[in-house]
Design a protein around this motif. Structure first.
Motif, short mmCIF file in Angstrom:
data_model
loop_
_atom_site.label_atom_id
_atom_site.label_comp_id
_atom_site.label_asym_id
_atom_site.label_seq_id
_atom_site.Cartn_x
_atom_site.Cartn_y
_atom_site.Cartn_z
N CYS A 197 0.83 -1.20 0.00
CA CYS A 197 0.00 0.00 0.00
C CYS A 197 0.87 1.26 0.00
O CYS A 197 0.62 2.20 -0.75
CB CYS A 197 -0.93 -0.01 1.20
N TYR B 72 -8.04 4.45 -3.19
CA TYR B 72 -7.11 4.98 -4.19
C TYR B 72 -7.41 4.42 -5.59
O TYR B 72 -7.01 5.02 -6.59
CB TYR B 72 -5.67 4.66 -3.80
N TYR C 205 -1.65 -0.87 -5.24
CA TYR C 205 -2.95 -1.14 -4.63
C TYR C 205 -3.59 -2.41 -5.16
O TYR C 205 -4.18 -3.18 -4.39
CB TYR C 205 -3.86 0.07 -4.84
N GLU D 101 -8.17 1.39 2.16
CA GLU D 101 -7.28 2.42 1.59
C GLU D 101 -6.96 2.11 0.13
O GLU D 101 -6.98 3.02 -0.72
CB GLU D 101 -6.00 2.49 2.42
N ALA E 218 -6.00 8.77 4.44
CA ALA E 218 -6.35 8.28 3.11
C ALA E 218 -7.39 9.20 2.46
O ALA E 218 -7.29 9.54 1.27
CB ALA E 218 -6.88 6.86 3.19
#
Length: 523
Positions: free
Chosen positions: A125, A168, A130, A164, A212
Motif C-alpha cells: 500500500c 485509491y 494497490y 485504503e 487516506a
C-alpha cells in the motif's frame, strides 16, 4: 531507539490482537509461548539496534534448523524494513506463498505468518501497489479460511489497508464498507482490551483512514475519523494506566492530521494552530517526525523550513540504515531537491540532483537485480500453482470420468431392472389373465354341472315314476289284468328301463368342458 521500541510494540500488539480473534480452526494449534528461545536470540540484537547482527543471527538459526519458515520470513522482513530495503523485503514476502497454512500447528508460527502478511500488505500500500495489495489480501484470506480462520480481513489493520487500496483505486463504496469493518473491529477490541497500546493502535488505524481521505482531497469524509481519534485520545488520557509516550504520540498524530485537513479545506489559521500543537509534542521532535512533517511544510509553501528539515536527511538515512534505492530516491531525495529548489537554494538543489544522478544508475541496477529475483520467485510460485492447478484439473477429469462410468453403470442397472420388472409384470399379467379365464371357465362348468344334474334328475324321474306305478299295479293282489294288458305293461316297463340305462350311460360319458354337454334326451 524509539522507532525500534515502537516496532517491537507493534509486533507484540499484532500477535496479541490476532490471538484474541475468534480462532475457529479445524485443527489444534499448540498454546506455546509466542516468543520461544530462538525468538529471544533474534530479538536481542534488534533491541540493541544491531540489524546486521540480527540478520547474521537469523542466518545461523536457519542453518541450524531452529527457525520455521514463517518465523524466518517474519524476522527478515522486520530487519530489512528497518534498513529501508523494501525491495529485499519484498523478495521474502513473496515466499509467503510457498507456506502451507495447514502445517502451521505452532501458535508462534501461525501468528508470525499473519503479522508478516499484514505488514506485506502495508508495504504494498505504501508503495502504491494497490491492485497487488488487494489481490494478496484476498489470497491470504482464502488460505486462512481454508483452515477455519475467518478474521483476517476483519482485523482493523487489514480492513483499513484494504479500504485504503479501494479508495485509491476509485472504489469508494467498497472502501467505505471496509472502513466500517475496521471500525467494528476496533470497537470489538476495545470492549475486551483497554491497555494503553490498544488505544494507541486503534487510534493509529483511525488516523490512517483519515489520512487516506485527506490524500484524496475527501476532507469532509475524514472529519468523522478525526473526531473518533479525539474521543479515543480523551478516553485514553483518563485511564489510570495511561502511557504518557503513547498519549503524546496520539496527540501528535491527531493534530498533524487536522493541520493537513484544515489547510486543504481553506481554514489556514486553524491548520496552523493544529500544526503548532503538533510541533509542541515530544513526538514531533524525533528525527523521523522532522522528516515526515515536510509534507505539511511543502503543502503550505514553507519551502525554507522544509529545506531546513531535509538538511537532516543524511543523518536520518544513517540512523535508519536506509539505502538510496529507487524507492527512497522517490520518497526522500526528490522532495528534498524540490524543497531546496523552491526555497532558492540553487547550490543545495544542484548537490541533491547530483546525488540523485549518481545513485540512480546503481539503484536501477539493484532494482533490476531484485526484480529479476522477484520474477524468478513469482515464476516458481506460479509454476507450482500451475502444476497444482494441472493436477487438480487432471484429478477433476478423472473424477468426471469415474462419475460418468458410475452413472452409465447405474443407468444400465436401472434399465436392466426396469426390463426385468417389465417382463415379470407381463408374465404375471398373463398368468392373471389365464387364472381369470380359468376361473370364468370353472364357473361355467359349475353352472353346466348344476344344469346337467337338474336335467338328469328330471329325465330319470319320469321313467322311474312309470316303473314305480307299474310295480305297484303288479304287486297289488286285488288287481286283475289280462294277458294282453300284462304284455303292454311289460313292454312299457322295458322301455322305461332302457331309457334309464341310456341316461346312466350318458352320465358316464359326460364331459362338462364340451359345449354340447347338454341333454338331448326327450322327456
Amino acid at each position: 531507539m524509539k522507532k525500534v521500541a515502537i516496532l517491537l510494540s507493534l509486533v507484540a500488539l499484532m500477535m496479541v490482537a490476532m490471538t484474541s480473534c475468534s480462532l475457529k480452526q479445524k485443527r489444534t494449534i499448540s498454546e506455546d509461548d509466542v516468543r520461544n528461545h530462538a525468538d529471544s536470540v533474534v530479538f536481542a540484537p534488534l533491541d540493541s539496534r544491531d540489524i546486521p547482527l540480527m540478520l547474521a543471527t537469523i542466518d545461523s538459526l536457519d542453518h541450524l534448523g531452529e527457525l520455521s519458515k514463517s518465523r524466518s520470513i517474519f524476522f527478515r522482513t522486520i530487519a530489512y524494513n528497518l534498513l529501508g530495503k523494501y525491495r529485499t523485503s519484498m523478495k521474502y514476502y513473496y515466499l509467503l506463498g510457498d507456506i502451507d497454512v495447514k502445517t502451521l500447528t505452532d501458535q508462534g508460527d501461525f501468528e508470525s505468518f499473519i503479522y508478516t502478511y499484514n505488514n506485506y500488505l502495508r508495504v504494498l500500500c505504501d508503495m502504491k501497489r494497490y491492485d497487488m495489495a488487494l489481490r494478496e489480501a484476498y489470497t491470504a484470506d482464502k488460505k486462512l479460511k481454508s483452515i477455519g480462520f475467518d478474521d483476517f480481513t476483519a482485523h482493523h489493520d487489514v480492513a483499513q489497508i484494504i479500504g485504503e487500496c479501494q479508495l485509491y483505486l476509485g472504489q469508494n463504496d467498497s472502501a467505505m464498507h471496509s472502513f466500517d469493518k475496521s471500525l467494528q473491529a476496533i470497537d470489538k477490541r476495545l470492549e475486551k482490551y483497554k491497555d494503553p497500546i490498544d488505544y494507541r493502535e486503534c487510534q493509529h488505524t483511525m488516523r490512517a483512514i483519515a489520512m487516506a481521505f485527506i490524500d484524496r482531497d475527501l476532507c469532509d469524509e475524514a472529519q468523522p475519523w478525526i473526531e473518533r481519534q479525539i474521543a479515543l485520545y480523551n478516553t485514553a488520557k483518563e485511564r489510570p494506566n495511561c502511557d504518557s509516550a503513547y498519549i503524546d504520540e496520539m496527540k501528535a498524530d491527531i493534530n498533524y492530521c487536522k493541520a493537513l485537513q484544515m489547510y486543504k479545506m481553506g481554514d489556514k489559521a486553524y491548520a496552523e494552530e493544529a500544526f503548532k500543537t503538533y510541533q509542541s509534542t515530544h513526538t514531533a521532535q524525533s528525527l523521523v517526525s522532522t522528516i515526515n512533517s515536510t509534507e505539511y511544510l511543502m503543502l503550505t509553501q514553507r519551502y525554507q523550513e522544509a529545506a531546513h528539515n531535509y538538511a537532516q536527511l543524511d543523518q536520518f538515512f544513517d540512523e535508519s540504515g536506509y539505502e538510496a534505492d529507487l524507492e527512497n530516491i522517490g520518497r526522500y531525495l526528490l522532495p528534498k531537491f524540490r524543497a531546496n529548489l523552491l526555497a532558492g537554494h540553487g547550490d543545495s538543489a544542484l548537490t541533491v540532483a547530483t546525488r540523485i544522478a549518481e545513485a540512480y544508475d546503481s539503484a536501477l541496477i539493484h532494482q533490476k537485480a531484485n526484480d529479476a529475483a522477484l520474477v524468478t520467485i513469482i515464476y516458481d510460485t506460479e509454476g507450482k500453482e500451475r502444476q497444482i492447478a494441472e493436477q487438480n484439473a487432471e484429478i477433476s477429469q478423472q473424477r468426471f470420468g469415474y462419475t460418468a462410468v458410475l452413472l452409465l453403470i447405474l443407468v444400465g442397472v436401472f434399465l436392466e431392472y426396469t426390463i426385468h420388472r417389465r417382463k415379470a409384470y407381463n408374465k404375471l399379467n398373463a398368468v392373471n389373465r389365464e387364472l381369470t379365464l380359468a376361473n370364468q371357465r370353472t364357473e361355467e362348468v359349475s353352472q353346466m354341472k348344476s344344469k346337467f344334474i337338474k336335467d338328469i334328475f328330471h329325465e330319470v324321474r319320469t321313467p322311474l315314476n312309470a316303473l314305480q306305478g307299474f310295480t305297484q299295479v303288479l304287486a297289488n293282489p286285488d288287481f286283475n289284468v289280462s294277458n294282453e294288458e300284462l304284455q303292454t305293461i311289460s313292454k312299457m316297463m322295458q322301455e322305461n328301463s332302457d331309457r334309464i340305462t341310456r341316461i346312466v350311460d350318458k352320465m358316464l360319458d359326460f364331459d362338462p368342458t364340451r359345449d354340447d354337454a347338454v341333454s338331448d334326451e326327450p322327456q
